[in-house]
Enzyme design. Structure first.
Site, PDB file in Angstrom:
ATOM      1  N   SER B 121      24.036  -8.796 -19.705  1.00  0.00           N
ATOM      2  CA  SER B 121      24.038  -9.772 -20.785  1.00  0.00           C
ATOM      3  C   SER B 121      22.809  -9.602 -21.670  1.00  0.00           C
ATOM      4  O   SER B 121      21.724  -9.271 -21.179  1.00  0.00           O
ATOM      5  CB  SER B 121      24.036 -11.187 -20.201  1.00  0.00           C
ATOM      6  N   TYR B 145      25.073 -10.476 -27.631  1.00  0.00           N
ATOM      7  CA  TYR B 145      25.119 -11.687 -28.451  1.00  0.00           C
ATOM      8  C   TYR B 145      24.499 -11.275 -29.767  1.00  0.00           C
ATOM      9  O   TYR B 145      23.284 -11.086 -29.850  1.00  0.00           O
ATOM     10  CB  TYR B 145      24.290 -12.812 -27.828  1.00  0.00           C
ATOM     11  N   THR B 171      30.410 -10.203 -27.842  1.00  0.00           N
ATOM     12  CA  THR B 171      30.875 -11.569 -27.591  1.00  0.00           C
ATOM     13  C   THR B 171      31.138 -12.268 -28.913  1.00  0.00           C
ATOM     14  O   THR B 171      30.237 -12.423 -29.737  1.00  0.00           O
ATOM     15  CB  THR B 171      29.833 -12.356 -26.780  1.00  0.00           C
ATOM     16  N   LYS B 240      35.021  -9.407 -27.101  1.00  0.00           N
ATOM     17  CA  LYS B 240      35.154 -10.350 -25.983  1.00  0.00           C
ATOM     18  C   LYS B 240      35.344 -11.776 -26.489  1.00  0.00           C
ATOM     19  O   LYS B 240      34.617 -12.226 -27.374  1.00  0.00           O
ATOM     20  CB  LYS B 240      33.893 -10.298 -25.115  1.00  0.00           C
ATOM     21  N   HIS B 264      35.316 -17.600 -22.045  1.00  0.00           N
ATOM     22  CA  HIS B 264      33.901 -17.743 -21.689  1.00  0.00           C
ATOM     23  C   HIS B 264      33.759 -18.670 -20.469  1.00  0.00           C
ATOM     24  O   HIS B 264      32.815 -19.469 -20.382  1.00  0.00           O
ATOM     25  CB  HIS B 264      33.129 -18.309 -22.887  1.00  0.00           C
TER      26      HIS B 264
END
Lengths: 367, 367, 367, 367
Positions: B121, B145, B171, B240, B264
């Protein structure tokens, strides 16, 4: 009580005053040791399918017919030429010594008294011959967990034939053990040997988990095995664990003499449908070519009715029988199956059906 | 236990005896501090979507096929040319230092041991390079992100590429933080820095709520960003958070190399559908043009089966992995994913499926 | 606290830290006397419709759209030419002195601060003029419980027009009081006069149950009454309490300038549908000829979204506003409506919608 | 209290303050002895059908019509030329001495006061003549549990005719007793004689279970019995217990003057549909050829409305009446039926219906 290998078996021998079959579980839990009770009562994973099995009967309703001019409903029927007093038999169920010191012998006695069929399990606590002898001529089926070792398979099948088994139930839905969490939680090992396995290896079954037992079983079961078993025994072969029209037709095409719709009482694949929810479609595919036996979830007379009206010819059950065995031995078994048939008779009368054939033609409606 | 900034991290390093994945949450709650546990376990608003994610798997059932003549099911598969031992990978999950002092490094170790893919992440506790090093050559994905600051984005993407990331997960469903009430109730602030952010500003991430962290993220994500990331990295880019056929087609049209169906984990939009409930329609629209990854709600082997049979090529999960991390470090992570794959193998065998391709062609029925 | 006629009113004046609107009810229950709380919170009969009102929002789901390239969602909209900061207004709600000593005056102040519309009730604790004055020029609607006495009706309507009301809401679903059991259990009598009634008879409303109050109201409401009210006021008239396409068309045919879909918060007919469940069909019948206002059950930002996406132009709510009034006076009211709009903005962003018009065109799916 | 054969009967004579009918059960349970209460309140088997009876009303919703220009709804109606103040009558209900020392006599008094019809049961505690006398000229129906002994049947039918019964209700759904577990649990035996049976054998009914009582009843009821009863009495004959369109048509073809849709309050066949769930289809088949009476599950004014809007001409109820009898004697019975009719009137007004005919034409929607 009998103490054997540190495991306490019931010795009860008495008729039971039964309120209803679901209530037997709590009673039996009091007298069957934790590990054995978990093995008997449990299902796989989170038991969604187990629970759905009984709840699914509420998905359809019986329409009571009045002004039918009937009384005294008759539950007698037959399968493979065997006359039965009721369309209810026992499912094969392993290791009944977990519930009672007389094990399958008392089940055989109680079921013989009731006039219907007991199904012996490969993994029984008592041997094929001993159980047959206890049945004293009453009709029995023999269930085969097919082993990788055909010497073993043939030996069992030949013994079953020799003592008069009326059909072979080939279990096809248990090529590996379902993931049964209660056995993990209880760290359950079979405290008693399994008589049919012991002939091949002393103490076999004892001190093993169900996973180890299944490990010796054949994982590959093919349509050809149906004919092979027929050739060995000359008996009708029923494929047990069918849940799809496709498999029903494959089984029949392979020579099966009966289709047994079951999800193994929610003990094998969890996340599959309730057995009752697939019955009508399977029966439709079978289209009366061979008899349809049904189990998984039957607890009430109305369930028996709904299963027959959905295409089953015979229904079977195991857990309540085992609880009856623990609570009352042979007489307990008899009390359970009689109670269920009495509930069924009441339903027949109130639904306006006189015969099993009437029941099979009764209309159900969906909620 | 390690104490850091007043926050207590687990140091456990051990294999776990796992009954099932759902039971891990209560165990993990005992050792993860309240604020961290709330952040990990919680969903948005009243958690309707979070709860629906797992319940939705009961909307369809697996039809077990018998007489399939199969044994020893094989779970190996591949994605983007990467060979995997199982169709199960990790979802990217932020701030794993909340669960364990080794944070993402232990997750990388456990997943590498299992032979599948870890997804890093952007908001990880350990840096891209450190986590990659812990993985010791095992395949990893990097989740982005997207920031408003492309210098930042490029820096992260370049580092991910440099250390060998196999794909970028963009994402797209978190352009603002979901309204997570447990974080409000706990007045939760991240006690630990986020390594990838800290390179740009010392102590970044620490002492902030998720809302503040997201504030630096880009709210506007457009199809053009897919190609921009491809151009920077030369890696496959997976979008995603897709939940509609329309977005799947837009993503593919924009050059996406994979579609990741997810809500999520119920942490973003509440009041949307269970991720599983939209999977089949999205997969149908994708029509095998690119791989479909699925997450949100997977807790059982039967869920893995149902997702694959509904059109997913690979499934992912996060929370149970994080709980395994807290309870057992790298070995705990390994135990969790192995347990899940073992449950899945049992389901495969009982469903009569030998290969992942068989699973993808299995029939499900609706209750 | 203010004690009046033995009834204790809150004097709170403060902004609230709100977790979510449903949680306000338990907080408000602690400070509103039992009888008043029962009157405010209760529904009719066994409250099936009341409970269904909020549960019904789970019958449809928002499909989040990603890659939408939007940020900073805008909630401004308008109705009858009035610009609003948000598509959320207050439902008319009687006797707000039960919750706070400033009663409707504080509600008017809080709503004015939020930049939206307050709806005054005929059965308010404070007079039309006083509430309007507290609103300080902010837009207000006036709700009419039509009396059998047209002198009374005209007097109220003229006062509403005089002080600048922007529209008249004609309540059509309360021609007799719903059977509200909490009022029976509490033997509830209004402890405070109703200002608009008191002008005609001193102390009016005080010491009476809702049944007696309604007894003075007209039971016969006909389409002709719409035009009569339009003729008196020259204001837009909205028919409140519509639950069928048929009545929507009758109302429009009779000259109604708006259709207000509502089941009176589950306080009138129990055993009718959730208000949300009939919204889409009514809106389809209205077909944009006039604006559609919706209330009954709104508690979350996602509910606002779902109502707009189902055809509402504006949503309204009452109970949470009254709880905010009790807990924090004008600032409490402001906190409640701002919180709801903030939740709504988060939903808009996560759903990929930039404007209210985008929301109205968003796709919902059925579970 | 009156003590008789060790059984304690209520002597209450008072009007009741009734919150709602469902709440009466708990109140009545406090004063009716356990065995009697179990007999009155219980259903068969696991009471699935009993519970479904009332829940089923939530399967459809009343659409309230506004702008209907109506007030003061009128509940008067008629059946077989008998004018009634309301479309609500009593179902026949056995052995009311279990609830009150005045037994059916007080029920007759309360119902006469309310201006509607009492239905006497064959198994009443007081005789046909005594109950008729207590009714003082108010209309009554007589329900027949057909015996195998036609001397007995004729005697009862002739007495009913002699004292002025307006119709005969032929119970067709109770050819054997339902399996009522509460009676088994309580080992319930009727403590009091049944007056109509006692004429044939002293003390008849007393000390017997319901199973023994039914044993004397005819199990075979045929369409021909309808005409036979018509010939004996010259009265309208209504077939009670119809649950299918097929049986409704058979009954009408056999000369029945009315069709009574009922599942005996969930006391006979369990696993059948809620009575309300079959009403619309049966009524459609009847197609206004004869009146349709409906019972099983009515507890609310909205239920009365929904039943009439689904095709019933008259609704009936028993348990709440018996609870009212126990709690308040004749006045209690009156209070119960008046309360229900008052709830119904509120529903009528809120639904925009002025007359029973309007109610019958009201539109219901499915959830």
């Amino acid at each position: 009580m009998t103490e054997i290998n540190g495991y306490t078996q019931s010795d009860n021998e008495k008729e039971l005053h039964i309120l209803n079959l679901p209530s037997l579980e709590a009673e039996a839990k009091k007298i069957i040791p934790t590990g054995g009770f978990g093995y008997i009562s449990g299902g796989s994973e989170d038991e969604w399918t187990l629970n759905e099995n009984t709840k699914a009967f509420n998905n359809v309703q019986i329409v009571p017919r009045v002004l039918s001019d009937i009384d005294d409903p008759q539950t007698d029927t037959s399968i493979f030429g065997i006359d039965l007093t009721m369309p209810i038999i026992t499912s094969p169920s392993a290791a009944q010594g977990l519930a009672h010191s007389q094990a399958e012998k008392d089940t055989a006695r109680g079921i013989a008294k009731a006039g219907t069929i007991m199904s012996q399990s490969t993994y029984a606590s008592t041997s094929i011959a001993d159980t047959a002898e206890a049945g004293n001529g009453a009709p029995q089926f023999f269930q085969l967990y097919m082993s990788k070792d055909w010497t073993f398979n043939e030996s069992l099948l030949n013994e079953a034939k020799r003592v008069g088994a009326k059909a072979i139930l080939l279990t096809a839905d248990a090529t590996v053990d379902g993931y049964r969490e209660s056995d993990i939680i209880n760290n359950f090992q079979f405290p008693l040997p399994m008589a049919n396995l012991e002939k091949f290896s002393s103490g076999a079954g004892k001190g093993k988990g169900i996973g180890e037992i299944y490990a010796a079983a054949a994982q590959k079961i093919s349509p050809d095995d149906v004919q092979r078993i027929k050739d060995i025994t000359g008996l009708p072969v029923v494929v047990k664990g069918v849940q799809s029209p496709e498999d029903a037709l494959i089984a029949i095409g392979a020579g099966a003499d009966g289709v047994y719709v079951s999800n193994h009482g929610g003990r094998q694949l969890n996340g599959g449908p309730a057995s009752f929810d697939v019955l009508a479609d399977v029966a439709k595919a079978v289209n009366h070519k061979v008899p349809v036996i049904f189990d998984s979830g039957i607890r009430r007379g109305s369930h028996v009715f709904k299963a027959l009206a959905s295409g089953a010819d015979i229904v079977a059950l195991a857990r309540p029988i085992i609880y009856g065995l623990a609570l009352g031995g042979a007489d307990g078994v008899y009390s359970v199956i009689e109670h269920l048939n009495n509930e069924f008779k009441t339903v027949m009368q109130l639904a306006g059906t006189k015969t099993i054939d009437d029941v099979k033609h009764a209309k159900l409606i969906k909620k």
